[in-house]
Design a protein around this motif. Structure first.
Motif, mmCIF file in Angstrom:
data_model
loop_
_atom_site.group_PDB
_atom_site.id
_atom_site.type_symbol
_atom_site.label_atom_id
_atom_site.label_comp_id
_atom_site.label_asym_id
_atom_site.label_seq_id
_atom_site.Cartn_x
_atom_site.Cartn_y
_atom_site.Cartn_z
ATOM 1 N N ILE A 55 73.233 45.411 -57.942
ATOM 2 C CA ILE A 55 72.528 44.578 -56.953
ATOM 3 C C ILE A 55 73.320 44.547 -55.649
ATOM 4 O O ILE A 55 72.758 44.676 -54.562
ATOM 5 N N GLU A 56 74.640 44.435 -55.754
ATOM 6 C CA GLU A 56 75.493 44.470 -54.565
ATOM 7 C C GLU A 56 75.419 45.832 -53.875
ATOM 8 O O GLU A 56 75.398 45.919 -52.652
ATOM 9 N N ASN A 57 75.383 46.903 -54.665
ATOM 10 C CA ASN A 57 75.282 48.246 -54.084
ATOM 11 C C ASN A 57 73.977 48.429 -53.312
ATOM 12 O O ASN A 57 73.971 49.071 -52.262
ATOM 13 N N TYR A 58 72.873 47.875 -53.810
ATOM 14 C CA TYR A 58 71.611 47.954 -53.059
ATOM 15 C C TYR A 58 71.775 47.270 -51.702
ATOM 16 O O TYR A 58 71.323 47.781 -50.688
ATOM 17 N N ALA A 59 72.435 46.107 -51.721
ATOM 18 C CA ALA A 59 72.609 45.336 -50.481
ATOM 19 C C ALA A 59 73.552 46.030 -49.505
ATOM 20 O O ALA A 59 73.293 46.065 -48.308
ATOM 21 N N SER A 60 74.636 46.621 -50.020
ATOM 22 C CA SER A 60 75.647 47.197 -49.129
ATOM 23 C C SER A 60 75.456 48.681 -48.838
ATOM 24 O O SER A 60 75.790 49.138 -47.751
ATOM 25 N N LYS A 61 74.922 49.442 -49.807
ATOM 26 C CA LYS A 61 74.790 50.890 -49.642
ATOM 27 C C LYS A 61 73.342 51.367 -49.584
ATOM 28 O O LYS A 61 73.081 52.483 -49.174
ATOM 29 N N GLY A 62 72.428 50.543 -50.105
ATOM 30 C CA GLY A 62 71.021 50.940 -50.120
ATOM 31 C C GLY A 62 70.600 51.708 -51.355
ATOM 32 O O GLY A 62 69.476 52.189 -51.432
ATOM 33 N N PHE A 63 71.481 51.808 -52.349
ATOM 34 C CA PHE A 63 71.133 52.509 -53.589
ATOM 35 C C PHE A 63 72.078 52.082 -54.695
ATOM 36 O O PHE A 63 73.089 51.416 -54.447
ATOM 37 N N GLY A 64 71.746 52.485 -55.920
ATOM 38 C CA GLY A 64 72.568 52.163 -57.082
ATOM 39 C C GLY A 64 71.837 52.528 -58.357
ATOM 40 O O GLY A 64 70.916 53.335 -58.340
ATOM 41 N N MET A 65 72.218 51.923 -59.461
ATOM 42 C CA MET A 65 71.565 52.149 -60.736
ATOM 43 C C MET A 65 70.215 51.435 -60.716
ATOM 44 O O MET A 65 70.114 50.307 -60.259
ATOM 45 N N SER A 66 69.181 52.118 -61.206
ATOM 46 C CA SER A 66 67.812 51.608 -61.124
ATOM 47 C C SER A 66 67.150 51.530 -62.490
ATOM 48 O O SER A 66 67.516 52.255 -63.412
ATOM 49 N N ALA A 67 66.158 50.670 -62.585
ATOM 50 C CA ALA A 67 65.365 50.536 -63.806
ATOM 51 C C ALA A 67 64.292 51.616 -63.834
ATOM 52 O O ALA A 67 63.676 51.919 -62.809
ATOM 53 N N VAL A 68 64.072 52.192 -65.007
ATOM 54 C CA VAL A 68 63.007 53.177 -65.215
ATOM 55 C C VAL A 68 61.932 52.494 -66.052
ATOM 56 O O VAL A 68 62.183 52.084 -67.188
ATOM 57 N N ILE A 69 60.740 52.368 -65.474
ATOM 58 C CA ILE A 69 59.623 51.677 -66.119
ATOM 59 C C ILE A 69 58.515 52.694 -66.407
ATOM 60 O O ILE A 69 58.123 53.466 -65.520
ATOM 61 N N HIS A 70 58.018 52.702 -67.649
ATOM 62 C CA HIS A 70 56.910 53.607 -67.992
ATOM 63 C C HIS A 70 55.606 52.986 -67.508
ATOM 64 O O HIS A 70 55.293 51.842 -67.858
ATOM 65 N N LYS A 71 54.867 53.712 -66.702
ATOM 66 C CA LYS A 71 53.634 53.167 -66.113
ATOM 67 C C LYS A 71 52.565 52.842 -67.160
ATOM 68 O O LYS A 71 51.794 51.898 -66.974
ATOM 69 N N SER A 72 52.515 53.587 -68.243
ATOM 70 C CA SER A 72 51.434 53.392 -69.219
ATOM 71 C C SER A 72 51.498 52.040 -69.915
ATOM 72 O O SER A 72 50.467 51.492 -70.294
ATOM 73 N N ASN A 73 52.716 51.499 -70.094
ATOM 74 C CA ASN A 73 52.855 50.236 -70.823
ATOM 75 C C ASN A 73 53.723 49.215 -70.081
ATOM 76 O O ASN A 73 53.976 48.135 -70.594
ATOM 77 N N ASN A 74 54.203 49.588 -68.897
ATOM 78 C CA ASN A 74 55.018 48.710 -68.058
ATOM 79 C C ASN A 74 56.327 48.285 -68.728
ATOM 80 O O ASN A 74 56.870 47.225 -68.430
ATOM 81 N N LEU A 75 56.844 49.120 -69.638
ATOM 82 C CA LEU A 75 58.078 48.799 -70.348
ATOM 83 C C LEU A 75 59.289 49.453 -69.693
ATOM 84 O O LEU A 75 59.215 50.573 -69.176
ATOM 85 N N PHE A 76 60.424 48.761 -69.733
ATOM 86 C CA PHE A 76 61.714 49.258 -69.285
ATOM 87 C C PHE A 76 62.167 50.277 -70.325
ATOM 88 O O PHE A 76 62.410 49.924 -71.480
ATOM 89 N N ILE A 77 62.270 51.555 -69.938
ATOM 90 C CA ILE A 77 62.618 52.589 -70.917
ATOM 91 C C ILE A 77 63.969 53.244 -70.644
ATOM 92 O O ILE A 77 64.408 54.079 -71.436
#
Length: 172
Positions: A55-77
């Motif tokens: 979250i800090e990296n998004y604020a300071s650098k604009g990127f970082g580790m991200s969540a991958v969500i499957h569109k078919s079921n909206n689950l964090f995969i």
């Protein structure tokens, strides 16, 4: 907040959030999923810290580790991102997908799009990746999306690691 970074045909990639803790911990505490990851299994405390750092990296650098969500079921995969690697002193592609989603091309789909994002949006000239030599599935993904092996050396923990790179060059 659900800040979307990008979408692929089957996946939605968004910034990781505090509320993703249980989903991320289910991956980071899974021995089979983390067997090839340099840090190995993460405790609850380290998983929480990784979310906070991201979250800090998004604020300071604009990127970082991200969540991958499957569109078919909206689950964090899984997770995917570009993070700073102390081992190579540069930016590195990371990804992990839950086992029930293996063999469907999803890791390749998200990794390819994350690399594209790194070159187009973040303006990186080179992106690196590192894998355990036994991680044949990740090797196939990296080679498929244009990475090339550059060297093998022992990582910080003393384990052999193969390093790859990909540059932002147009191949004709």
């Amino acid at each position: 907040m659900n800040k979307i970074i990008f979408e692929t045909e089957r996946l939605l990639i968004r910034e990781i959030e505090v509320t993703d803790f249980d989903n991320l911990f289910s991956i980071c505490s899974n021995e089979e999923l983390m067997q090839f990851v340099g840090d190995g299994i993460l405790s609850k405390e380290l998983t929480q810290k990784w979310i906070e750092v991201s979250i800090e990296n998004y604020a300071s650098k604009g990127f970082g580790m991200s969540a991958v969500i499957h569109k078919s079921n909206n689950l964090f995969i899984g997770y995917c991102g570009i993070v700073f690697s102390k081992a190579i002193n540069d930016y590195e592609l990371i990804y992990a997908i839950k086992k029930e989603y293996w063999g469907k091309g999803l890791a390749t789909e998200v990794a390819a799009r994350m690399v594209q994002y790194g070159f187009e949006k973040l303006k990186f000239k080179t992106i690196y990746a590192s894998i355990d030599p036994a991680n044949i599935a990740s090797e196939k993904i990296l080679l498929k999306i244009g990475f090339r092996e550059i060297y093998t050396k022992h990582d910080e923990a003393g384990y052999p690691t193969i390093y790859y790179s990909r540059t932002d060059e147009v191949i004709i």
